[in-house]
Design a protein around this motif. Structure first.
Motif, PDB file in Angstrom:
ATOM      1  N   ALA A  33       0.983  -1.791  -0.079  1.00 25.98           N
ATOM      2  CA  ALA A  33      -0.180   0.072  -0.091  1.00 25.98           C
ATOM      3  C   ALA A  33       0.597   1.052  -0.016  1.00 25.98           C
ATOM      4  O   ALA A  33       0.674   2.083  -0.454  1.00 25.98           O
ATOM      5  CB  ALA A  33      -0.534  -0.134   1.700  1.00 25.98           C
ATOM      6  N   ARG A  34       2.548   1.537   1.382  1.00 28.79           N
ATOM      7  CA  ARG A  34       3.056   2.995   0.797  1.00 28.79           C
ATOM      8  C   ARG A  34       3.709   3.034  -0.699  1.00 28.79           C
ATOM      9  O   ARG A  34       3.291   3.671  -1.581  1.00 28.79           O
ATOM     10  CB  ARG A  34       3.693   2.277   2.343  1.00 28.79           C
ATOM     11  CG  ARG A  34       2.962   1.995   3.116  1.00 28.79           C
ATOM     12  CD  ARG A  34       4.349   2.286   4.953  1.00 28.79           C
ATOM     13  NE  ARG A  34       5.806   3.331   4.261  1.00 28.79           N
ATOM     14  CZ  ARG A  34       6.363   3.215   4.445  1.00 28.79           C
ATOM     15  NH1 ARG A  34       6.888   2.322   4.936  1.00 28.79           N
ATOM     16  NH2 ARG A  34       7.218   4.741   4.508  1.00 28.79           N
ATOM     17  N   ILE A  35       4.298   1.571  -1.111  1.00 28.75           N
ATOM     18  CA  ILE A  35       4.594   1.574  -1.827  1.00 28.75           C
ATOM     19  C   ILE A  35       3.630   1.940  -3.273  1.00 28.75           C
ATOM     20  O   ILE A  35       4.142   2.952  -4.026  1.00 28.75           O
ATOM     21  CB  ILE A  35       5.473   0.478  -2.931  1.00 28.75           C
ATOM     22  CG1 ILE A  35       6.408  -0.005  -2.066  1.00 28.75           C
ATOM     23  CG2 ILE A  35       5.606   0.669  -4.072  1.00 28.75           C
ATOM     24  CD1 ILE A  35       7.121  -1.287  -1.740  1.00 28.75           C
ATOM     25  N   LEU A  36       2.664   1.244  -3.609  1.00 30.14           N
ATOM     26  CA  LEU A  36       1.709   2.259  -4.582  1.00 30.14           C
ATOM     27  C   LEU A  36       0.813   3.414  -4.290  1.00 30.14           C
ATOM     28  O   LEU A  36       0.704   3.779  -5.528  1.00 30.14           O
ATOM     29  CB  LEU A  36       0.864   1.075  -5.075  1.00 30.14           C
ATOM     30  CG  LEU A  36       1.124  -0.499  -5.168  1.00 30.14           C
ATOM     31  CD1 LEU A  36       0.247  -2.080  -5.177  1.00 30.14           C
ATOM     32  CD2 LEU A  36       2.040  -0.770  -6.585  1.00 30.14           C
ATOM     33  N   LEU A  48      14.577  -1.129   1.263  1.00 27.73           N
ATOM     34  CA  LEU A  48      14.187  -1.427   1.694  1.00 27.73           C
ATOM     35  C   LEU A  48      14.925  -2.003   2.940  1.00 27.73           C
ATOM     36  O   LEU A  48      14.646  -3.711   2.277  1.00 27.73           O
ATOM     37  CB  LEU A  48      12.297  -2.564   1.306  1.00 27.73           C
ATOM     38  CG  LEU A  48      11.725  -1.419   0.627  1.00 27.73           C
ATOM     39  CD1 LEU A  48      11.039  -2.739  -0.287  1.00 27.73           C
ATOM     40  CD2 LEU A  48      11.290  -0.553   1.008  1.00 27.73           C
ATOM     41  N   ARG A  49      14.791  -1.636   4.076  1.00 28.54           N
ATOM     42  CA  ARG A  49      16.885  -2.915   5.383  1.00 28.54           C
ATOM     43  C   ARG A  49      15.207  -3.379   5.685  1.00 28.54           C
ATOM     44  O   ARG A  49      14.658  -2.949   6.455  1.00 28.54           O
ATOM     45  CB  ARG A  49      17.104  -1.514   5.268  1.00 28.54           C
ATOM     46  CG  ARG A  49      17.849  -0.591   4.840  1.00 28.54           C
ATOM     47  CD  ARG A  49      18.275   0.798   5.687  1.00 28.54           C
ATOM     48  NE  ARG A  49      19.327   1.065   4.793  1.00 28.54           N
ATOM     49  CZ  ARG A  49      19.308   2.295   3.574  1.00 28.54           C
ATOM     50  NH1 ARG A  49      17.734   2.462   4.085  1.00 28.54           N
ATOM     51  NH2 ARG A  49      20.101   2.738   3.245  1.00 28.54           N
ATOM     52  N   GLU A  50      15.528  -4.612   6.182  1.00 29.89           N
ATOM     53  CA  GLU A  50      15.006  -5.655   7.088  1.00 29.89           C
ATOM     54  C   GLU A  50      15.087  -5.225   8.023  1.00 29.89           C
ATOM     55  O   GLU A  50      14.633  -4.760   9.044  1.00 29.89           O
ATOM     56  CB  GLU A  50      16.046  -6.854   6.943  1.00 29.89           C
ATOM     57  CG  GLU A  50      16.031  -8.350   5.404  1.00 29.89           C
ATOM     58  CD  GLU A  50      15.765  -9.157   5.230  1.00 29.89           C
ATOM     59  OE1 GLU A  50      16.437  -9.891   6.643  1.00 29.89           O
ATOM     60  OE2 GLU A  50      16.427  -9.983   4.328  1.00 29.89           O
ATOM     61  N   ALA A  54       7.465 -11.151   3.902  1.00 34.35           N
ATOM     62  CA  ALA A  54       6.911 -10.645   3.376  1.00 34.35           C
ATOM     63  C   ALA A  54       7.802  -9.712   1.936  1.00 34.35           C
ATOM     64  O   ALA A  54       7.344  -9.472   1.054  1.00 34.35           O
ATOM     65  CB  ALA A  54       6.424  -9.708   4.223  1.00 34.35           C
ATOM     66  N   LEU A  55       8.726  -8.995   1.824  1.00 37.80           N
ATOM     67  CA  LEU A  55      10.252  -8.470   0.345  1.00 37.80           C
ATOM     68  C   LEU A  55       9.675  -9.894  -0.695  1.00 37.80           C
ATOM     69  O   LEU A  55       9.932  -9.448  -1.457  1.00 37.80           O
ATOM     70  CB  LEU A  55      10.985  -8.409   1.421  1.00 37.80           C
ATOM     71  CG  LEU A  55      11.245  -7.391   2.152  1.00 37.80           C
ATOM     72  CD1 LEU A  55      12.526  -6.882   2.512  1.00 37.80           C
ATOM     73  CD2 LEU A  55      10.323  -5.897   1.798  1.00 37.80           C
ATOM     74  N   TYR A  74      23.909  -9.615  -1.357  1.00 36.49           N
ATOM     75  CA  TYR A  74      24.998  -8.419  -0.982  1.00 36.49           C
ATOM     76  C   TYR A  74      24.058  -6.467  -0.730  1.00 36.49           C
ATOM     77  O   TYR A  74      25.170  -6.082  -0.846  1.00 36.49           O
ATOM     78  CB  TYR A  74      25.781  -8.279  -1.202  1.00 36.49           C
ATOM     79  CG  TYR A  74      26.852  -9.996  -1.687  1.00 36.49           C
ATOM     80  CD1 TYR A  74      26.836 -10.575   0.000  1.00 36.49           C
ATOM     81  CD2 TYR A  74      26.691 -10.764  -2.776  1.00 36.49           C
ATOM     82  CE1 TYR A  74      27.702 -11.597  -0.177  1.00 36.49           C
ATOM     83  CE2 TYR A  74      27.565 -11.727  -2.722  1.00 36.49           C
ATOM     84  CZ  TYR A  74      27.584 -12.429  -0.815  1.00 36.49           C
ATOM     85  OH  TYR A  74      27.877 -13.709  -1.299  1.00 36.49           O
ATOM     86  N   ARG A  75      23.282  -6.685  -2.138  1.00 35.82           N
ATOM     87  CA  ARG A  75      22.909  -5.391  -1.657  1.00 35.82           C
ATOM     88  C   ARG A  75      21.034  -5.204  -1.092  1.00 35.82           C
ATOM     89  O   ARG A  75      20.914  -4.110  -0.901  1.00 35.82           O
ATOM     90  CB  ARG A  75      22.631  -4.878  -3.023  1.00 35.82           C
ATOM     91  CG  ARG A  75      23.648  -4.974  -3.878  1.00 35.82           C
ATOM     92  CD  ARG A  75      23.729  -4.695  -5.475  1.00 35.82           C
ATOM     93  NE  ARG A  75      22.881  -3.214  -5.582  1.00 35.82           N
ATOM     94  CZ  ARG A  75      22.734  -2.680  -6.646  1.00 35.82           C
ATOM     95  NH1 ARG A  75      22.717  -3.130  -8.074  1.00 35.82           N
ATOM     96  NH2 ARG A  75      21.455  -1.846  -6.854  1.00 35.82           N
ATOM     97  N   GLY A  76      20.574  -5.990  -0.967  1.00 41.83           N
ATOM     98  CA  GLY A  76      19.458  -5.708  -0.145  1.00 41.83           C
ATOM     99  C   GLY A  76      17.783  -5.186  -1.252  1.00 41.83           C
ATOM    100  O   GLY A  76      18.081  -6.084  -2.471  1.00 41.83           O
ATOM    101  N   ALA A  77      17.389  -5.488  -0.345  1.00 39.59           N
ATOM    102  CA  ALA A  77      15.823  -4.907  -1.492  1.00 39.59           C
ATOM    103  C   ALA A  77      15.687  -3.638  -1.888  1.00 39.59           C
ATOM    104  O   ALA A  77      16.214  -2.883  -0.487  1.00 39.59           O
ATOM    105  CB  ALA A  77      14.787  -5.524  -0.287  1.00 39.59           C
TER     106      ALA A  77
END
Length: 224
Positions: free
Chosen positions: A24-27, A37-39, A56-57, A71-74
């Motif tokens: 919802a926040r993204i859209l 988007l840091r875990e 979730a990610l 190594y770069r995350g999401a």
């Protein structure tokens, strides 16, 4: 151990709830394309484990609105023009087949039982346009296309089409093509008539037109 009652409703998992909140926040455009988007940050913010965050990610990555790299995350996906064109081509293939199946069943004059849900979705789009709420407009617009596809009665095509929806909503969260007030609802009323008479060629023309408008809006100096 007490057995689970058969009529007991199983609620959404914590990971599903988190995915819904993040989506919802993204859209809605609250999180920009390319934003990390840091875990650990998400786990602390939502009071969940990092495993839940990863789940979730992963769900959002499957929808292609999140990109994950070793190594770069999401991060939130950033759709370039090539991604837009590929997305519209796939949408076109699915919508063309859906229209073909509906026409195969009903001919070129679809009955009220088919057109009424589409007309209702267009009415919702008109109300959203009157509100001026862009996220509401994009969702109502998506519903029109989803309802047209659903008319074919093919669960697999409907499912595949629905999986593309988040990508286009992500793109439109940050890009607003030049549609005068009320133009989208008017265009889609005409589109329903066109697809009944012209089938796939009408679908391709419609999506080519929207692709051109989106690309023009993305290149505008006023674009996000």
């Amino acid at each position: 151990m007490t057995p689970r009652r058969r009529d007991e409703q199983v609620g959404p998992t914590t990971a599903t709830q988190l995915a819904d909140a993040l989506r919802a926040r993204i859209l809605d455009g609250e999180v920009a394309p390319g934003a990390p988007l840091r875990e650990e940050e998400l786990a602390l913010r939502h009071g969940v484990s990092r495993h839940t965050v990863r789940t979730a990610l992963a769900a959002l990555a499957a929808e292609r609105i999140v990109e994950a790299a070793a190594y770069r995350g999401a991060r939130v996906a950033a759709l370039d023009d090539a991604s837009l064109i590929a997305l519209q081509q796939l949408r076109g293939a699915l919508e063309t087949e859906a229209v073909r199946l509906t026409t195969e069943t009903h001919g070129s004059a679809w009955p009220d039982e088919v057109t009424m849900p589409i007309d209702a979705a267009v009415d919702d789009l008109a109300r959203a346009e009157a509100s001026g709420d862009w996220p509401a407009i994009t969702r109502a617009h998506a519903l029109v296309h989803r309802t047209i596809v659903a008319a074919a009665g093919s669960p697999r095509i409907a499912e595949a089409h629905r999986l593309l929806e988040s990508e286009i909503l992500l793109l439109l969260a940050h890009v607003r093509p030049d549609y005068p007030p009320g133009a989208l609802a008017h265009e889609h009323r005409a589109y329903l008539v066109d697809i009944m008479s012209s089938g796939g060629s009408a679908v391709r023309a419609h999506l080519d037109h929207s692709t051109a408008l989106i690309r023009a809006a993305r290149s505008s100096p006023d674009a996000d």
